[in-house]
Write a protein that holds these residues in place. Structure first.
Motif, PDB file in Angstrom:
ATOM      1  N   ASP A 128      97.978 128.007  37.445  1.00 59.48           N
ATOM      2  CA  ASP A 128      98.412 128.815  36.310  1.00 59.48           C
ATOM      3  C   ASP A 128      98.666 127.904  35.118  1.00 59.48           C
ATOM      4  O   ASP A 128      99.742 127.368  34.924  1.00 59.48           O
ATOM      5  CB  ASP A 128      99.691 129.575  36.672  1.00 59.48           C
TER       6      ASP A 128
ATOM      7  N   GLN B  37      87.718 125.512  34.087  1.00 63.31           N
ATOM      8  CA  GLN B  37      88.104 126.217  35.322  1.00 63.31           C
ATOM      9  C   GLN B  37      86.937 126.620  36.218  1.00 63.31           C
ATOM     10  O   GLN B  37      87.159 126.991  37.377  1.00 63.31           O
ATOM     11  CB  GLN B  37      88.944 127.472  35.012  1.00 63.31           C
TER      12      GLN B  37
ATOM     13  N   TYR C 129      88.814 126.972  28.496  1.00 67.01           N
ATOM     14  CA  TYR C 129      88.118 128.097  29.120  1.00 67.01           C
ATOM     15  C   TYR C 129      86.930 128.494  28.257  1.00 67.01           C
ATOM     16  O   TYR C 129      87.033 128.522  27.029  1.00 67.01           O
ATOM     17  CB  TYR C 129      89.072 129.292  29.242  1.00 67.01           C
TER      18      TYR C 129
ATOM     19  N   ARG D 290      83.918 136.018  37.419  1.00 67.94           N
ATOM     20  CA  ARG D 290      85.277 135.835  36.930  1.00 67.94           C
ATOM     21  C   ARG D 290      85.933 137.197  36.704  1.00 67.94           C
ATOM     22  O   ARG D 290      85.303 138.130  36.208  1.00 67.94           O
ATOM     23  CB  ARG D 290      85.274 135.022  35.634  1.00 67.94           C
TER      24      ARG D 290
ATOM     25  N   GLU E 118      91.565 137.469  34.293  1.00 65.99           N
ATOM     26  CA  GLU E 118      91.527 136.040  33.985  1.00 65.99           C
ATOM     27  C   GLU E 118      90.927 135.803  32.606  1.00 65.99           C
ATOM     28  O   GLU E 118      91.482 135.045  31.800  1.00 65.99           O
ATOM     29  CB  GLU E 118      90.708 135.301  35.040  1.00 65.99           C
TER      30      GLU E 118
ATOM     31  N   TRP F  28      92.925 134.262  29.055  1.00 64.30           N
ATOM     32  CA  TRP F  28      92.518 133.083  28.296  1.00 64.30           C
ATOM     33  C   TRP F  28      92.089 133.439  26.877  1.00 64.30           C
ATOM     34  O   TRP F  28      92.398 132.702  25.924  1.00 64.30           O
ATOM     35  CB  TRP F  28      91.387 132.364  29.031  1.00 64.30           C
TER      36      TRP F  28
END
Length: 342
Positions: free
Chosen positions: A3, A196, A259, A273, A277, A281
């Motif tokens: 996180d 990521q 990201y 994804r 999420e 971002w």
């Protein structure tokens, strides 16, 4: 996934960042974002071919690192290289023409999206294979100290910034070059753009130690983790790394937590994804964060920032016109530029 989306939105304007510098950082990030958005349009209109990997969301890393360098410093990129080249000063016309495969491109139309190169701007190129650019950057840093120590150059030592992704940090070139860089105290900054995901593999699923910056410790160089959505934070740690490199203290490893807002490439449907999420971002968009700070500090008004954006977008539209009107490479020159000419 670790996180790392809860970083506080804190900007501290120090002596290194004047109001003028802040605006230049903002404009550079807008240039990168707008250029990539135009690339998406041109790709889906059939003007570009092959693989095209966009940089949307990661602009703070490119701007924060490269704008802390000088013209004489070097940058080595990846296949996600358009914005790195723009930050280093390669004209938008030349980058766009290269993406169109035209003779006026910075690689004469021979490289395309993944092989942007400009010797004039000390931009060592994009590389299609992961980890491919790290040994090149290490060689660049070696020649910098060779120029100084053996050839007795009177110029300050040139620093090399080497960009690569989180997936690359598990490859052999990464470890081998960290070792050599420390052994020879090379003036190089290894910049891990940890967005990521390595194509479709979540980073935490492929690394026994997800904190990449900690891998620096075993080789004896500083490893720094930084919020990759905060351009001023990145600039600060980069300036410290540049000073360390120029003073002969050796390399630094910077892990920028960032990201990408789009899929791996424009051919990627981006279905792996989660929506939550991505939305988390995108809410931390580095451009919006800097814009908010600039307005709150009364460095510029929202209207002034919009006018600057319009100027940049016009520049990119002109780059597209330049690319469209530029000539195709001649078939007779198929083998030209393969080797250096006397």
């Amino acid at each position: 996934m670790k996180d790392n989306i809860a970083f506080p939105v804190v900007y501290k304007q120090d002596d290194e960042v004047s109001s003028g510098n802040l605006l230049e950082l903002y404009k550079d990030m807008i240039l990168g974002r707008s250029f990539e958005d135009m690339c998406a349009q041109m790709y889906y209109r059939g003007k570009m071919f092959g693989f095209v990997h966009l940089y949307n969301g990661q602009e703070a890393v490119s701007t924060g690192v490269i704008k802390a360098l000088t013209e004489d410093d070097y940058v080595c990129s990846t296949y996600r290289d358009h914005v790195h080249a723009l930050s280093k000063g390669v004209p938008a016309n030349e980058v766009m023409a290269e993406l169109f495969g035209k003779e006026t491109g910075c690689s004469k139309g021979r490289g395309g999206s993944m092989h942007i190169f400009s010797s004039k701007h000390n931009f060592l190129g994009g590389f299609a294979f992961i980890g491919e650019g790290i040994p090149v950057a290490t060689g660049s840093a070696f020649q910098s100290i060779y120029q100084k120590q053996v050839l007795k150059s009177t110029k300050q030592v040139a620093v090399t910034a080497c960009f690569f992704g989180d997936g690359t940090s598990n490859n052999g070139q990464f470890f081998e070059c960290l070792n050599m860089a420390v052994l020879w105290k090379l003036p190089i900054i290894f910049v891990v753009e940890n967005n990521q995901w390595a194509i479709g593999m979540a980073h935490h699923r492929s690394a026994s130690t997800p904190e990449i910056h900690k891998k620096a410790e075993v080789f004896g160089l500083p490893g720094v983790e930084v919020d990759g959505m905060d351009v001023l934070a990145i600039r600060k740690v980069t300036l410290e790394a540049v000073q360390r490199a120029r003073s002969g203290e050796g390399p630094t490893l910077i892990e920028a937590l960032t990201y990408r807002f789009r899929g791996h490439s424009l051919a990627d449907p981006d279905e792996l994804r989660s929506r939550d999420e991505k939305e988390a971002w995108i809410a931390r968009d580095p451009i919006k964060r800097l814009s908010k700070y600039i307005i709150e500090q009364r460095i510029a008004t929202s209207e002034e920032l919009l006018r600057a954006e319009d100027i940049i977008k016009n520049e990119i539209e002109e780059a597209v016109e330049f690319a469209i009107s530029s000539p195709e490479p001649n078939i007779e020159d198929l083998h030209k530029y393969l080797f250096a000419e006397n």
